[in-house]
Design a protein around this motif. Structure first.
Motif, PDB file in Angstrom:
ATOM      1  N   ALA B  86      32.862  29.811  24.994  1.00 10.42           N
ATOM      2  CA  ALA B  86      33.239  31.035  25.708  1.00 10.42           C
ATOM      3  C   ALA B  86      33.981  30.700  27.004  1.00 10.42           C
ATOM      4  O   ALA B  86      34.959  31.372  27.354  1.00 10.42           O
ATOM      5  N   ILE B  87      33.531  29.647  27.690  1.00 11.82           N
ATOM      6  CA  ILE B  87      34.216  29.262  28.941  1.00 11.82           C
ATOM      7  C   ILE B  87      35.653  28.836  28.633  1.00 11.82           C
ATOM      8  O   ILE B  87      36.597  29.204  29.328  1.00 11.82           O
ATOM      9  N   LEU B  90      37.610  31.970  27.754  1.00 10.64           N
ATOM     10  CA  LEU B  90      37.900  32.820  28.928  1.00 10.64           C
ATOM     11  C   LEU B  90      39.181  32.354  29.602  1.00 10.64           C
ATOM     12  O   LEU B  90      39.993  33.169  30.055  1.00 10.64           O
ATOM     13  N   PHE B  95      39.044  37.530  29.627  1.00 11.41           N
ATOM     14  CA  PHE B  95      37.695  38.105  29.554  1.00 11.41           C
ATOM     15  C   PHE B  95      37.599  39.223  28.520  1.00 11.41           C
ATOM     16  O   PHE B  95      36.642  39.289  27.749  1.00 11.41           O
ATOM     17  N   ALA B  99      34.878  37.959  25.977  1.00 11.25           N
ATOM     18  CA  ALA B  99      33.509  38.416  26.272  1.00 11.25           C
ATOM     19  C   ALA B  99      32.875  39.170  25.098  1.00 11.25           C
ATOM     20  O   ALA B  99      31.719  38.876  24.735  1.00 11.25           O
ATOM     21  N   ALA B 125      28.419  46.026  27.544  1.00 11.83           N
ATOM     22  CA  ALA B 125      28.223  45.022  28.607  1.00 11.83           C
ATOM     23  C   ALA B 125      29.560  44.538  29.183  1.00 11.83           C
ATOM     24  O   ALA B 125      29.750  44.564  30.409  1.00 11.83           O
ATOM     25  N   LEU B 128      31.131  47.366  31.204  1.00 12.94           N
ATOM     26  CA  LEU B 128      30.447  47.578  32.491  1.00 12.94           C
ATOM     27  C   LEU B 128      30.893  46.529  33.518  1.00 12.94           C
ATOM     28  O   LEU B 128      31.188  46.854  34.677  1.00 12.94           O
ATOM     29  N   ILE B 129      30.963  45.286  33.069  1.00 12.61           N
ATOM     30  CA  ILE B 129      31.383  44.206  33.982  1.00 12.61           C
ATOM     31  C   ILE B 129      32.825  44.438  34.432  1.00 12.61           C
ATOM     32  O   ILE B 129      33.161  44.275  35.607  1.00 12.61           O
ATOM     33  N   VAL B 133      33.662  44.792  38.317  1.00 10.47           N
ATOM     34  CA  VAL B 133      34.415  43.712  38.982  1.00 10.47           C
ATOM     35  C   VAL B 133      35.878  44.102  39.203  1.00 10.47           C
ATOM     36  O   VAL B 133      36.392  44.006  40.323  1.00 10.47           O
ATOM     37  N   LEU B 137      35.116  46.310  42.543  1.00 12.85           N
ATOM     38  CA  LEU B 137      35.259  45.225  43.525  1.00 12.85           C
ATOM     39  C   LEU B 137      36.716  44.800  43.729  1.00 12.85           C
ATOM     40  O   LEU B 137      37.037  44.121  44.704  1.00 12.85           O
ATOM     41  N   ARG B 139      38.433  42.625  42.028  1.00 13.64           N
ATOM     42  CA  ARG B 139      38.641  41.184  41.816  1.00 13.64           C
ATOM     43  C   ARG B 139      39.104  40.952  40.385  1.00 13.64           C
ATOM     44  O   ARG B 139      38.537  41.529  39.450  1.00 13.64           O
ATOM     45  N   PRO B 140      40.132  40.106  40.199  1.00 15.48           N
ATOM     46  CA  PRO B 140      40.605  39.876  38.824  1.00 15.48           C
ATOM     47  C   PRO B 140      39.623  39.041  38.004  1.00 15.48           C
ATOM     48  O   PRO B 140      39.032  38.094  38.514  1.00 15.48           O
ATOM     49  N   LEU B 141      39.433  39.423  36.751  1.00 18.13           N
ATOM     50  CA  LEU B 141      38.599  38.637  35.840  1.00 18.13           C
ATOM     51  C   LEU B 141      39.460  37.574  35.168  1.00 18.13           C
ATOM     52  O   LEU B 141      40.688  37.703  35.144  1.00 18.13           O
ATOM     53  N   PRO B 142      38.848  36.510  34.639  1.00 20.38           N
ATOM     54  CA  PRO B 142      39.689  35.486  33.986  1.00 20.38           C
ATOM     55  C   PRO B 142      40.446  36.043  32.788  1.00 20.38           C
ATOM     56  O   PRO B 142      39.970  36.957  32.142  1.00 20.38           O
TER      57      PRO B 142
END
Lengths: 496, 142
Positions: B86-87, B90, B95, B99, B125, B128-129, B133, B137, B139-142
């Motif tokens: 997953a890493i 990503l 994401f 995800a 899930a 929601l994230i 985010v 917030l 902030r950019p997600l990967p």
């Protein structure tokens, strides 16, 4: 001791609407996650920390304190209703809580747990507020030699008291110190153990390591457990008898000595780094059991004093746990270690200097802690039935979602996927350590203290002119080193 | 294998790790400095010696509880491999794609069969994230 105007300003900061809102959210979240066996406030705090960096430092830390405090009571709900403690601290609560619930008084049992928890927690917070500043003032008088000796003493206590083997505790502490040497060395500024990854020049990220070892490793274990275990049957809260629904003043007053004893034991043990709330709860239960049933049923068959004793003790540990963190800069528990990550995310170095550099923030934190106790009482009263339903939340939703939150949280706080990779490696190491019985919390505390330890060692050797025997000219340091040696010998006899 | 044997084995592993640090890792990954009381390799070497010594003590006098469970270990290993994948994903596909796939694979590991909960995890899930985010917030997600 900070000026009274700064103390008052700090308390005023705690009572702003935004802060109160986040304390309330934190307490509600803490009670909810505490009620879900397997999650608990520690994992919730670990997951929430990276998301709090967008908040004001006081609001962020107040929120996390709320989660921790809410979780202390929340853990008692499944302990009473399904005989499964939501958190390890609540294990002793099952002894009398579940029998009382089975006797048709689940609401009375959970309410007594709530009242005792809030009372114990408040007593402990008052002791923290009273003692932390003088202790910090005292520790600021210490030089590098004394600080080094104090750290060695703390390592000896923590290694010996956490877990069931002194040798395993020492191995975990040394391994944590070793990990702390990754990055630039403090005396010469040369890079060490960066393996070609320039992200490691500043050392391994505390947030990534802490979340990996405390949250992700536990999530992996819970995923494995969720595949094999089914849900536990819960006792319904429905009971029309009003006497079974409430705790009368007479019942609460009848437990006053059990609560006071629990608060005293919890506060005392909480102030010593390494002794957790589980030990405090069992010790308090055992002490109360010796004083008699007080006209109630036998202990182990639903005695209210048993619930009061355990819950006041395990909750009293929380506030006292912050005494060594704020007074001498040494975290005494997982919760305190996680609060360090929160402080660091906001660029604040926890320790005795906080009372000089961030006094307003610290007194704001104290105000928030007292408010969180009040919120715990109010939300606990109102939401009891809701949390009783939360116990049944499916793990198949909770743990994958929690893992995604960990990924994203570490990505945000470390600024890239390297930190997420480090978190995964830490989780694997943490899992192996847990499986083989090595205490992860000792590793993390040593890792956090490692950089300061090496700095203090370097400065001490300069002061001692390279001769460790010259420590005899520093009586406080010498006394601490002797205490450390005595502690190791004493604990190695008792625990091996 | 009994608790004692597992404790012995873990002690040997710790001692070997300490020895490997002393013989290979520390010399290869620290700079040689000729001045100062605490050199770059002083604390790492002290830790490595301590690990080697304590590991040997643990191997000779094995003590402490062990919670090793073969079945759990296999599932944890699967979850760790999926997480590593997953890493990687990503970073490659982002994401919003990685995800839900990761969540679906974890659901399969847990063997959840209720379609509502599966949908909540796979869609709910990550969504929601993303809302918290990316939208709240900023902030950019990967």
């Amino acid at each position: 001791m900070p000026e009274i105007s700064i103390i008052l300003a700090g308390f005023a900061d705690a009572f702003t609407w935004v802060n109160l809102l986040f304390v309330m959210l934190g307490v509600a979240a803490g009670q909810m996650v505490g009620a879900i066996p397997g999650i608990g406030p520690i994992m919730a705090m670990a997951i929430a920390i990276p998301f709090t960096f967008a908040l004001d430092p006081l609001v962020a830390i107040s929120f996390l304190v709320g989660v921790n405090k809410g979780g202390l009571f929340g853990g008692a709900i499944p302990a009473i209703l399904i005989n499964t403690p939501g958190t390890p601290d609540a294990a002793a609560t099952t002894l009398d809580g579940h029998p009382l619930a089975k006797a048709g008084k689940p609401v009375k049992a959970t309410r007594m747990a709530l009242f005792a928890s809030v009372t114990g927690d408040t007593v402990s917070d008052i002791v923290l507020i009273t003692l932390a500043a003088p202790l910090a003032g005292l520790s600021l008088q210490m030089g590098p030699v004394e600080i080094l000796a104090l750290m060695i003493f703390a390592f000896s206590i923590i290694s010996g008291l956490i877990g069931d083997s002194l040798i395993k505790g020492l191995i975990a502490a040394v391994a944590g110190l070793l990990l702390a040497t990754v990055g630039l060395d403090p005396e010469h500024g040369t890079p060490r153990f960066y393996f070609g990854y320039f992200e490691l020049y500043d050392g391994a990220s505390l947030v990534a390591v802490a979340i990996g070892m405390l949250a992700v490793a536990e999530i992996f274990r819970r995923i494995a457990a969720a595949r094999r275990a089914g849900p536990q049957p819960a006792i319904s809260l429905g009971n029309d008898d009003p006497a079974a629904q409430r705790v009368s003043w007479a019942e609460y007053w009848g437990c006053r000595f059990a609560i006071a004893r629990g608060a005293a034991i919890g506060t005392l043990l909480g102030a010593i780094p390494g002794i957790g709330s589980t030990a405090a709860a069992f010790m308090s239960y055992s002490a109360t059991k010796k004083t008699g049933t007080g006209g109630g049923p036998e202990f182990g068959q639903g005695n209210l004093r048993g619930i009061a004793a355990t819950e006041s003790a395990n909750s009293a540990v929380m506030g006292a746990n912050l005494i060594p963190l704020l007074g001498i800069g040494i975290p005494g528990s997982i919760g305190a270690a996680l609060l360090i990550s929160a402080f660091k995310i906001h660029g604040i170095q926890p320790g005795p200097l906080l009372f000089q550099t961030q006094a307003r923030l610290i007194y704001g934190l104290f105000g928030a802690m007292l408010m969180a106790n009040l919120m715990n009482l109010l939300i606990g009263q109102v939401s009891l039935r809701l949390w009783a339903r939360v116990i049944r939340a499916p793990e198949s939703v909770i743990f994958p979602a929690a893992l995604l939150f960990c990924f994203v949280g570490v990505y945000l706080s470390t600024g890239g996927l390297f930190g997420v990779g480090l978190m995964l490696v830490s989780a694997c190491v943490g899992y192996v350590m847990m499986a083989f019985g090595y205490p992860v919390i000792v590793f993390i505390i040593a890792f956090f203290l490692g950089a300061g330890f090496e700095r203090a060692l370097s400065q001490s050797l300069v002061i001692l002119d390279g001769n460790p025997l010259a420590v005899v000219q520093h009586p406080v340091a010498l006394a601490l080193l002797i205490l450390a040696a005595v502690t190791v010998i004493w604990l190695s006899r008792g625990r091996g | 294998m009994g608790q004692k044997s597992i404790n012995r084995l873990s002690g040997v592993a710790v001692a070997l790790f300490g020895a490997a640090m002393l013989l290979w890792i520390i010399p290869a990954h620290t700079e040689t400095v000729s001045y100062g009381w605490v050199k770059p390799d002083t604390l790492p070497k002290a830790c490595a010696w301590a690990l080697a010594g304590l590991g040997l003590i643990q191997a000779l006098l094995p003590k402490g509880e062990v919670a090793l469970d073969g079945g759990e270990f296999v599932i944890v290993a699967v979850a760790a491999v999926l997480s590593a994948g997953a890493i990687w994903a990503l970073g490659k596909i982002g994401f919003l794609v990685a995800a839900p796939v990761f969540a679906a694979l974890l659901i399969a590991v847990i063997r959840e069969r209720r379609i509502g909960w599966i949908a909540a995890t796979i869609i709910g899930a990550p969504a929601l994230i993303w809302v918290v985010v990316d939208l709240l917030l900023g902030r950019p997600l990967p």
